[in-house]
Design an enzyme around this catalytic site. Structure first.
Site, PDB file in Angstrom:
ATOM      1  N   SER A  31       0.817  -1.218   0.000  1.00  0.00           N
ATOM      2  CA  SER A  31       0.000   0.000   0.000  1.00  0.00           C
ATOM      3  C   SER A  31       0.850   1.267   0.000  1.00  0.00           C
ATOM      4  O   SER A  31       2.031   1.256   0.400  1.00  0.00           O
ATOM      5  CB  SER A  31      -0.921   0.018   1.225  1.00  0.00           C
TER       6      SER A  31
HETATM    7  C1  LIG Z   1      -3.157  -4.199  -0.472  1.00  0.00           C
HETATM    8  S1  LIG Z   1      -2.465  -5.780  -0.209  1.00  0.00           S
HETATM    9  C2  LIG Z   1      -1.802  -5.639   1.413  1.00  0.00           C
HETATM   10  C3  LIG Z   1      -0.536  -4.935   1.552  1.00  0.00           C
HETATM   11  C4  LIG Z   1       0.193  -5.365   2.801  1.00  0.00           C
HETATM   12  N1  LIG Z   1      -0.509  -5.041   4.012  1.00  0.00           N
HETATM   13  C5  LIG Z   1       1.604  -4.832   2.802  1.00  0.00           C
HETATM   14  O1  LIG Z   1       1.973  -4.126   3.738  1.00  0.00           O
HETATM   15  O2  LIG Z   1       2.330  -5.153   1.858  1.00  0.00           O
HETATM   16  C6  LIG Z   1      -3.853  -6.823   0.243  1.00  0.00           C
HETATM   17  C7  LIG Z   1      -3.449  -8.234   0.594  1.00  0.00           C
HETATM   18  O3  LIG Z   1      -4.598  -8.899   1.127  1.00  0.00           O
HETATM   19  C8  LIG Z   1      -4.541 -10.241   0.716  1.00  0.00           C
HETATM   20  N2  LIG Z   1      -5.873 -10.830   0.905  1.00  0.00           N
HETATM   21  C9  LIG Z   1      -6.974 -10.720   0.118  1.00  0.00           C
HETATM   22  N3  LIG Z   1      -7.997 -11.403   0.645  1.00  0.00           N
HETATM   23  C10 LIG Z   1      -7.548 -11.971   1.797  1.00  0.00           C
HETATM   24  C11 LIG Z   1      -8.125 -12.784   2.791  1.00  0.00           C
HETATM   25  N4  LIG Z   1      -9.408 -13.209   2.735  1.00  0.00           N
HETATM   26  N5  LIG Z   1      -7.372 -13.165   3.845  1.00  0.00           N
HETATM   27  C12 LIG Z   1      -6.069 -12.781   3.949  1.00  0.00           C
HETATM   28  N6  LIG Z   1      -5.461 -12.016   3.017  1.00  0.00           N
HETATM   29  C13 LIG Z   1      -6.186 -11.587   1.966  1.00  0.00           C
HETATM   30  C14 LIG Z   1      -4.059 -10.139  -0.709  1.00  0.00           C
HETATM   31  O4  LIG Z   1      -3.577 -11.377  -1.204  1.00  0.00           O
HETATM   32  C15 LIG Z   1      -2.995  -9.059  -0.601  1.00  0.00           C
HETATM   33  O5  LIG Z   1      -1.729  -9.606  -0.370  1.00  0.00           O
END
Ligand SMILES: C[S@@+](CC[C@H](N)C(=O)[O-])C[C@H]1O[C@@H](n2cnc3c(N)ncnc32)[C@H](O)[C@@H]1O
Length: 248
Positions: free
Chosen positions: A96
């Site tokens: 992000s």
């Molecule tokens: C915007 S990215 C997050 C960025 C992260 N917090 C970082 O600091 O790099 C969103 C993440 O949420 C994960 N995601 C999506 N649905 C999810 C779920 N149901 N449970 C856990 N992770 C999930 C995606 O695979 C992705 O890696």
């Protein structure tokens, strides 16, 4: 992907004190990390993108100043790590925008002994930032390869108070609940009831809610000591969708 968001409190002029205090509050370990070649762009990121937009919690500013974001991006992308934008981390996912990481961290009013849950580990960067301002971070990622890579990266960088698990974060982490703080970094179209249940009375959750193609709002959800829930919309955002199912 998370989009660039202009400060929800407007482009306020930087008050000298929060940044100065953030520097003053940096631990020796943090000061060491400032010696790296990205210390200057990281300091500029904190001042120009984050403090200037109104984030003022000195512990959050110090954490953003100390965590080496360039070690969380895809190899070869280090020179863009301190840009005012999200970046691809592969698997169709993103790390992000720095301002959004700082804003979400400040919104949950982290305390030194808090137990925090993050949904959406991605690169591990938000977890690393949170780990500097709470006691323990539990973080769940649905893409197995991202979960493993983040776990190895956090271990190599010595973030000992972060625990990573591959799984569907919709269900939270019942074995480790309750949590003082929950940070969700992928957007569901409704607030998952298990996450509300796993919030401790007095706890705070920040979560983007809505559809990728329509409106998404960052919401701050608080559970008071009697268990009553209040919700405040903070700012429009754009996050990847929260997926459902088994890790893949
Ligand atoms: C915007 S990215 C997050 C960025 C992260 N917090 C970082 O600091 O790099 C969103 C993440 O949420 C994960 N995601 C999506 N649905 C999810 C779920 N149901 N449970 C856990 N992770 C999930 C995606 O695979 C992705 O890696």
């Amino acid at each position: 992907m998370t989009t660039a968001v202009i400060g929800h409190r407007g482009q306020t002029a930087l008050a000298a004190s929060p940044l100065a205090l953030a520097i003053a509050c940096a631990a020796p370990h943090d000061l060491e990390s400032q010696q790296d070649s990205f210390a200057a762009p990281r300091a500029a990121m904190v001042m120009d993108q984050i403090a200037r937009r109104g984030v003022s919690d000195v512990r959050v500013l110090a954490a953003m100043r100390s965590v080496p974001r360039h070690l969380f991006v895809t190899p070869g992308e280090e020179s863009r790590a301190y840009d005012d934008s999200p970046l691809s981390i592969g698997h169709g996912q993103t790390i992000s925008q720095p301002y959004i990481v700082a804003l979400m961290t400040e919104l949950v009013r982290p305390q030194a002994n808090d137990r925090a849950l993050e949904i959406g580990t991605g690169s591990g960067y938000q977890a690393a930032v949170l780990s500097r301002v709470v006691g323990t971070v539990y973080t769940i990622e649905i893409v197995e390869a991202l979960a493993r890579a983040a776990e190895q990266r956090l271990k190599a960088l010595d973030y000992r108070n972060v625990v990573v698990r591959a799984g569907d974060g919709y269900a939270g982490w019942p074995d480790r609940a309750p949590f003082d703080v929950i940070v969700v970094t992928a957007a569901p179209d409704h607030v998952p009831p298990p996450l509300v249940e796993q919030l401790r009375p007095g706890g705070r959750m920040v979560i983007p809610v809505g559809s990728l193609y329509e409106r998404q709002d960052l919401e701050l959800i608080e559970k008071d000591l009697s268990g009553a829930i209040s919700t405040r919309q903070i700012t429009p955002v754009r996050f990847v969708p929260l997926r459902r199912g088994s890790p893949r």
